[in-house]
Structures are given as C-alpha cells and as structure tokens.
Design an enzyme around this catalytic site. Structure first.
Site, mmCIF file in Angstrom:
data_model
loop_
_atom_site.group_PDB
_atom_site.id
_atom_site.type_symbol
_atom_site.label_atom_id
_atom_site.label_comp_id
_atom_site.label_asym_id
_atom_site.label_seq_id
_atom_site.Cartn_x
_atom_site.Cartn_y
_atom_site.Cartn_z
ATOM 1 N N ASP A 1 32.017 26.427 -109.537
ATOM 2 C CA ASP A 1 30.649 26.421 -110.029
ATOM 3 C C ASP A 1 30.036 25.061 -109.734
ATOM 4 O OD1 ASP A 1 32.045 24.919 -111.818
ATOM 5 O OD2 ASP A 1 31.349 25.957 -113.612
ATOM 6 N N ASP B 1 33.180 27.126 -116.783
ATOM 7 C CA ASP B 1 33.101 26.437 -118.070
ATOM 8 C C ASP B 1 32.575 27.318 -119.192
ATOM 9 O OD1 ASP B 1 30.526 26.678 -117.206
ATOM 10 O OD2 ASP B 1 30.021 24.546 -117.306
ATOM 11 N N ASN C 1 76.279 26.194 -102.329
ATOM 12 C CA ASN C 1 76.805 27.539 -102.566
ATOM 13 C C ASN C 1 77.648 28.001 -101.382
ATOM 14 O OD1 ASN C 1 75.397 27.464 -104.916
ATOM 15 N ND2 ASN C 1 74.303 29.381 -104.615
#
Length: 966
Positions: free
Chosen positions: A379, A680, A746
């Site tokens: 905005d 807002d 891993n």
C-alpha cells in the site's frame, strides 16, 4: 470505539461549534407508520436504498423516529438481530495444538520406531537393557521436538478477536427521546445515535444530521484523507461510497452529527471483512511445503532400506528381534532427528535479527517465505510515505516559495516568508484542525483533517501566530466544505468589520475571484494574471502535489449569505502539499528491483496521487505505467486478470476494495508467485491472510491487520521489508547449509552399517543410541551456529528462487553425497582396520568385546570430528573458508568443540560408556581420526577453487564484450 479521552479543539468549544451542538439537541416528531421496515438498507422489490432516501423517509423505512426507539421495541430487535458484535471463532484447544506436533511425518516414523523397539525389548530373551534405552531415547527425541514446535506455534492468530476489539465499547443513543450511553453491543437497527470528533462509529448508520462532519474511512477503504459526510440523499451505488453513511470501525475526525443504525454486527461492512478474513485458510510457506516433501521422501527411504536389510539379515540365522533392532538402526541413521528442533531455533535466530531491524515476525516459517518473495503488493500511505501531509511549496506574488521540514512538527522554514504570511494566516483561520504537541517521546499529531493540519504547520513555519490571529479575529460564522462547492469559508469579526476567509480547489475558488493581492496591493484579476495562476497550479499538480487556493473579502456583517461570502474574492495565492515519501524507501525499492522482486502498489487513493508517489520512490520509472482502478478490476474475468498480471509492465492498482486486493493476491499466487502483502487497515486483513506473507504496520496499523499478518513492521517503513527480504534469503541459504551439514553425516552413519551387512559382520558398526547421540548431542549446536551465518555480500543481487525449486536441489544433493561419501569412506576404513587388526574372525565378535567397543567408538568419534571440519566447509558455497575467516563465526567453533567434548565424555566417562557401549580411545586414535576428519574440508576447498576458476573463465567473454561496448 467511544474514546475515554475528551476531545478539545483548543477554542473553548466543541469541534462542531455552538450552533452545531445546539442543532443536535433537538428531536422531532414520531414519523413511524404501518408497513415500515427494519434492518437492511434497502427494501424488497426494488425499493430505494437507505442512502437514496431523505432523512424523514429513513426514519420511516427503519421503523423508528427522531426520538429513537422505545425501550421495549429495542429489546425485541436485540433478540431478533442479536448483539452488535462479531462472532468469535472457536479457538483450537491447547491439547489439540500439542497433539498436532506429533502428526509430523518424522514424529510418526520415530514413534513407530519407538513402539517397535519397546515390542522388541518385551519379546527378547534375555531382555536387552540397551534396547529399552533405545526405545526411551527415540521417544525422548519426539517429545523434545514436539515441545519446541508447540512453544513456537502456541501463539495462534486471533484476527476475529482483534476485529471485535475495534468495535466501540459504548455509544450515545436516543431511546424514547432520552439520551443514554449504552454498550455498543446493545445497538439495534433503528437506533438513533450521535457522534462527534474523536468518536469511533459503532455500527453502519445513515446520517440524518451533519454539521461539518467528516470521518476517517482508512480502516475500511484505505483512503488517506478524511471524507466529508452529508445528510442529503445520494444516488445508489456501492455502500462504502455513500457520502451519507457511517461505517463500523471508522472514526469521526471533525464535526458532529446524528445517524440512524441500519446494520449491526456481522451484517455491517466491517462484518463482511471479518467473514473474508475468517474464511481465509492458513497459507503454507514454500519451506513448509518443501520440508514436508523432504520428510516424506526421507521417511520412505528410511522405511524401505530398513525393511530391505531386515529381509536380508533374517535368513542368515539372526533372531527376529535382533534383525528388527538392526533395521531400526538403519532407519534411525537416515532420519535427521534433530532437524525439526534445529529448523525452529534457526528460524528463531532470523526472527531476532529481523526484530533488531524493526520487523517483528509472528510465525517462524514466515522468515523464510520472505526470502523467496517474488512480488510485493504494497500500500502507499504510511508504508511508502510518512502518512503526514506536508506543505512543500507556496505560490504568492507570482513567486514560488519553498517550505522545509517534514511532518506535523512545526520545525522548518519558508523561503522568504514575508509575502506568504497573509496567505497562510487566512488559510489557517479557515481550518478546524488543531495541532497536538507530543506529551512524551512521541510525535506531533493532528486532531482533524490532515490537509488542514499541514496548513497550520506551514503557517507556524512562516512565523504566523494563529492563536493570536484567532483572538484578534474570532470566528462568527462558517460554511463547511462540501464536495459540490469544493470550498470552505469562515467569517471573522475584525475590529468593527467582518471578513471572510476562503480556501478550496483552485479552479472553483479562482472562478469566484475578481482581484488578486500582489506584493501587498489589491489588483484586478486580469486574464493574464488568471492564466499565470492557472499555470502555477498546473505546475504544482504536475509535481504530484495537492493544490489549494486561499482568498478573502470584506463582508457586510456577521451573518452574510454564503453567496456573498464566496464571491468577489481577492486571491492570495496557492499552496502545494504532499504526503512525503520516506527518505529510505527509494534505496529499498532499488534493492528489491536488483533482487528481481516485482513491486505492485495497491492503494485506495486516487490514481494521480498513487502515480506521483510511485515515481518519487522508484516503483515507476517508465513513461507509461499500467494504472488499473477497482472499477476496471470488476470488469476483468479471471483470464483477463491473469493476462494483466503476466505483463512485465509497472503496475499500479488504485481505488481498490478489500475484495480486489485479495483477488489480485490469489491471482499472483496462481501464477506461481510468492506474494508478500502489506496493509494497515481492517480492510487489508483478508489479503494479509491470503498472502504467502502478510506484512502489517505496527505504528499506524489496526489491531486486526497486525493479528492477520505474519510480520509486523515496527517502523511502518517499506525499507524494513527490503531488509527482511535480505534476511529471509540469508535464512534460506543458512537452512541449506545446515541441511548439507546434517544429511552428509547420515551417509557416514548409513554406509558403515550397509558395509557390515554385505561383508557378513554380525554386529552394527554404530548403534542407534550412538546415532541419536550424534544427531542431538553433537550436531544440533553446530547446525544452529550455521543458522547464524551473516548474509553473503551478493544475496540481493540474485534473482528470487522459484517456488518450484526443491529444497534439495541437484547442487545440494551433490554436495551432501560429496561430503558424506568422504566421511563414510573414512569411518569405514577406521572400523574395519580396527576389527581386522584384532585378528579375530567376524563370527566371534560379541557386543561386549573390547575391540568391538573400541571400533564403534572410533566410528562415532570419526563422524563427530569430521563434522567439525565439515561445518567450516559448508559455510560458503564458492568462497574459500580462509577468506571468510576461520574465526569469523566463533559460535560455530565453540559448538564444534562442545560436540567433540561430548564425544570424549562418551568415550571416557564410565556411566556413559555403559549407556553407549563405548571404550576409551588412545591419543593415536584421535590423531588418526583428525587426519581423516580434515579430508572433507580440504576436498571441498579444492571443489570451490575449481568452481571459482571455472566461473572466471566463463565471465571473460562477457567482460570483453562489455569493454568493447564501452
């Protein structure tokens, strides 16, 4: 809501003046009649809407009177329509929120593994305490991850509650002709209410009396300027455009009036926004989707490989229980148990970094979503601008005077102020607004219209004492501004005579002028002078300024006719003002452009105002941006809207409604864009919830916008969004770094287990409990330290990644295999070298054999040591770690040494030796492990060097072409 403070104008009277207050005291006769209707603003069968009716007909339509509703009828309507409040959504119970943490796929896999381990312990003969320890260890991992996730997500969004909080608590109502102050929830259609400056509106109402009444509709429409209200009928059209209606959640900024309630609760325009916000499903961020996809693949691979190895070992004569435990070790080796906790805490680090830069993130995963943003729908007022109208130019005597200073603080000066003082004195006298000085560390504010506030500030900068001017020339009559005349006039007593002060649109006021004051002298307004005034006004307007003109004249008495007061005027000059852009926004917009982020302005303001601001801050650079109004959006179907958004042109969306904004956001998302939305007002809540990340204003925003958003800007500045995008990209890069770090080891855990299986070794080279110790005891802290790596220098010079780009891209998987493969070869070599050095056949090894315990200890320690160096390797993608600085991330070094210290404790502390079945290592063993551990770092440095050389070679032809072009 009804304010607890007392609103004062500083003149010893209310904002509407004595006449307005007296007018509000009167009540009229009951005009109700049979067949009158209540509730909706329009009757059935094509009857006129409430906005089209005259005041008397409004009372008839809503079955009420100027005296208000009788108490009995009000109670009946309260039962019929319900309380004037928004329904509260059901809140998820705490136990449900906690239970949801155990539905994560990793959690399910580990819970199943824990259950199998408990079963294996129960079925084993004799029962193995180590199996029971493993079962509880896996369960503890699940509980720990769930606790961390629950703590991060416990603060659920409460948009509806914030909407409810915006509804006024009390209101002033006429019931049976008696003035009452009632709880706002007791309002019903047909109630007569009265409002004045400082009040918030309690329900949707039709104005029946208006005295200089204007309201701030920004929470609903996004318009930055106060708008006047009238009691006269207006033509049918969208409800929010009706100038004779007041709406729940808005605020009266000037004047006073009476109105009749026609909609309450969820039936109000505010209620419609509530329903849109409540219906919006929670949006998953790109990281959420990618982590979920990764979890499915990793869990599937873990289960498949575990099942395969169980099937392989079972025919060899192993018991079912031991085969289960073996397969479980493989599965645990593949599942990154520490990932959920590491991810949550790493995102929290990003949250803290953003908070230091005025961006408060409410949902952790929103941090990463910012980094993948491709479109920002922003905005205008308060985000790109300072939401403070400021006079920047004054034209008088044919000369333009610059005005310095920004905002409502009377700090600044007017260039050569003497010629403009009379102009600003007259404009200041013709104002209802008042400046409010700060009471503490805050800012100056304006009570009333912001345009008038800007005039008051400019007068103070020119050295005009308006308090003294008002005392010397008190106001006796006023003709309020309306949109038809586009003028406001006040009449003042000046000694024995009276004069009128007029301000308004230059075109309207100039047509009523016959003279001009030029260098202190009154001169006839010739065509040549008139042309000069028009040219000056056009020049100011072309700079994106809002232009007002001011004039005056002598009148014959304190109560002149409006036609007399507003004709035969003497023009004093022009004033140009704007809501100034924030000074830091231009650089932020430029940074977003370089980063490949598209910025689209979405505002409720006028297209010319929007384009002027967009050009000032750099959103619009070309000559022909695409400007689309809400009316045009209504005319576009889905395909046409998609085609519009697909165009690469600069786009401004003006005069848009909440539905328009939400529609645009979802249309961008259909195209695969990751959309950040700023807002807002309450009108922005639906779009904030639908966006991939909603960004609300913290200083000027409404509660509903802040609650609907994922992030709140504490300083309301667009520059903070650009900073947050930079930090979000950094968070994503760091997530990839610690994923490489976590998954590479891993491989170092899995490969030795597979090697032991296919070489016929009867025991596992590393147990499931040891794997858990690595994953949680040695890897989490370094992974968190990697999450705190600072942004790379070129992070905002790269294009945004695609929403479809997987978290595990080919480059990431390749690096995992590269680093993990080197680790796996090293620990396999250590394990089998130690086993073979004992000279004992494979079948003779038992779990309690000292050589076996030393060998599995070396495997665990080898992985931990190699991960210490691996952590340094993954800090950068191409840059040498030596250039980045080995000591530039002390937290990573400390975490690595802590992991090695924990490994040493497992090796040497008798209690931990019993838990992990480990043995003490000699100094020579640590030296061998250190030599093998540094190999991944050296290999990755070689890889980075090759990539840098390859990139330089690839860039040489391009540089040569650019040199030729220069």
């Amino acid at each position: 809501m009804r304010r607890s403070r007392t609103v004062s104008t500083g003149r010893g009277r209310g904002p509407a003046g004595p006449a307005a207050r007296a007018a509000l005291m009167g009540v009229g006769a009951d005009v109700t009649g049979p067949g009158a209707r209540t509730g909706p603003p329009a009757g059935p069968g094509g009857a006129p809407t409430v906005q089209e009716l005259r005041a008397g007909d409004v009372f008839t339509m809503l079955d009420t009177s100027p005296r208000g509703l009788p108490a009995a009828r009000a109670r009946t309507r309260l039962d019929r329509y319900g309380a004037n409040e928004l329904p509260r959504p059901g809140r998820t119970r705490v136990w449900r929120q906690l239970a949801a943490q155990f539905t994560d796929l990793f959690a399910i896999v580990l819970l199943v593994a824990s259950a199998i381990t408990f079963v294996a312990y129960g079925l084993g003969r004799p029962r193995d305490v180590g199996t029971l320890q493993l079962a509880f260890a896996i369960l503890g991992v699940v509980v720990l991850n769930a606790a961390i996730g629950f703590a991060q997500e416990y603060s659920a969004e409460r948009t509806a509650e914030s909407l409810q909080a915006m509804v006024p608590h009390t209101c002033r109502v006429l019931r049976d002709g008696e003035r009452l102050e009632l709880p706002a929830r007791e309002l019903v259609p047909g109630d007569v209410v009265w409002v004045e400056a400082g009040d918030a509106v309690s329900a949707d109402c039709r104005v029946v009396e208006a005295h200089e009444l204007s309201v701030d509709n920004a929470p609903l429409t996004g318009e930055s300027n106060a708008v006047g209200r009238t009691a006269e009928p207006v033509s049918s059209g969208p409800a929010l455009e009706a100038r004779n209606c007041l709406f729940m959640g808005t605020e009266v900024v000037a004047g006073a009036g009476r109105a009749v309630v026609f909609a309450t609760g969820a039936r109000t325009e505010f209620g419609k926004i509530y329903r849109l916000a409540a219906a919006a499903p929670p949006q998953k961020t790109p990281l959420q989707r990618q982590v979920a996809s990764m979890a499915r693949r990793v869990a599937g691979a873990a289960l498949a490989i575990g099942a395969l190895l169980f099937a392989v070992r079972l025919p060899t004569g192993e018991s079912v229980v031991s085969s289960f435990v073996f397969a479980l070790g493989v599965m645990v080796a593949l599942v990154p148990e520490g990932l959920p906790a590491t991810l949550s805490v790493s995102l929290a680090i990003g949250v803290r970094r953003m908070a230091r830069r005025h961006a408060l993130v409410k949902r952790l995963l929103a941090v990463e979503a910012l980094g993948s943003t491709t479109v920002i729908c922003t905005d205008k007022t308060g985000t790109l601008t300072q939401a403070e109208m400021t006079v920047t130019r004054v034209w008088a005597d044919g000369v333009l005077h610059a005005v310095s200073g920004v905002g409502y603080a009377p700090v600044g000066e007017v260039d050569d102020p003497a010629p403009v003082r009379e102009l600003l004195r007259v404009a200041g006298l013709c104002c209802d607004a008042r400046l409010v000085p700060p009471t503490g560390p805050g800012h100056w504010k304006v009570l009333g219209d912001t345009t008038e506030g800007a005039l008051l500030v400019a007068a103070a900068k020119a050295g005009v004492d308006l308090a003294a001017a008002e005392a010397a020339a008190p106001r006796v009559t006023e003709f309020p501004f309306d949109s038809d005349r586009k003028l406001m006039t006040t009449v003042h007593r000046d000694g024995a005579g009276h004069h009128a002060c007029v301000k308004g649109a230059p075109s309207e006021l100039l047509a009523r002028c016959t003279a001009v004051e030029w260098k202190g002298e009154r001169r006839p307004l010739t065509e040549e002078t008139r042309a000069a005034v028009v040219a000056a006004g056009d020049d100011l307007a072309s700079q994106g300024l809002r232009v007002l003109a001011a004039a005056r004249r002598e009148v014959g008495g304190p109560r002149p006719a409006r036609e007399e007061a507003e004709s035969g005027l003497t023009l004093l000059g022009l004033v140009g003002m704007l809501d100034p852009p924030r000074p830091e926004v231009t650089d932020a917009v430029g940074a977003c452009r370089r980063a490949g982020v598209r910025i689209v302005m979405v505002t409720g303001d006028h297209p010319l105002t929007a384009e002027a601001v967009a050009r000032r801050v750099g959103i619009v650079l070309g000559p022909d941006p695409v400007v689309v109004t809400g009316a045009r959006l209504d005319a576009l179907d889905g395909d046409a809207l998609d085609a519009l958004l697909a165009e690469p042109s600069e786009l401004l969306l003006c005069r848009v409604s909440p539905e328009h904004k939400m529609r645009v956001v979802t249309a961008f998302q259909r195209r695969g864009e990751v959309v950040a939305v700023t807002g807002d007002g309450a009108n922005d809540a639906p779009a904030l919830k639908h966006g991939d990340i909603g960004v609300a204003m913290g200083a000027s925003g409404t509660d509903v916008a802040r609650e609907a958003a994922s992030m709140v800007l504490l300083d309301d500045s667009f520059a903070s969004i650009a900073t947050a995008v930079r930090l979000g990209r950094t968070v994503y890069q760091n997530i990839r770094k610690f994923l490489v770090y976590l998954f590479s080891h891993n491989i170092g855990e899995l490969v030795p287990i597979l090697a032991a299986t296919f070489t016929g070794f009867p025991l596992v080279p590393i147990s499931a409990v040891q794997i858990l110790a690595i994953d949680l005891g040695s890897d989490v802290l370094p992974a968190l330290a990697l999450g705190a790596e600072p942004p790379e220098p070129d992070v905002m010079d790269r294009p945004p990644r695609s929403r479809r780009e997987p978290l595990f891209s080919a480059a990431v998987v390749g690096r995992i295999l590269f680093l993990g493969g080197i680790q796996a070869l090293g620990v396999c070599a250590v394990f089998f070298w130690h086993i073979h050095s004992a000279g004992i056949p494979f079948d003779d090894f038992t779990k309690d054999d000292p050589v076996y315990r030393e060998a599995i200890t070396m495997v665990q320690a080898g992985i931990v040591v190699s991960q210490f160096f691996n952590a340094q390797a993954v800090r950068t993608d191409r840059e040498s770690v030596l250039k980045a600085g080995l000591l530039s991330n002390p937290a990573l070094l400390g975490a690595g040494f802590a992991g090695i210290g924990f490994m040493a404790a497992i090796s040497y502390v008798p209690l931990l030796q019993g838990v992990f079945n480990t043995a003490p290592l000699a100094a020579g063993d640590w030296a061998v492990l250190t030599g093998l551990g540094v190999l991944p770092l050296l290999a990755d440095e070689a890889r980075k060097g090759w990539l840098r050389r390859h990139r330089r070679v690839a860039l040489r032809p391009r540089a040569a072409r650019e040199e030729v072009n220069r």
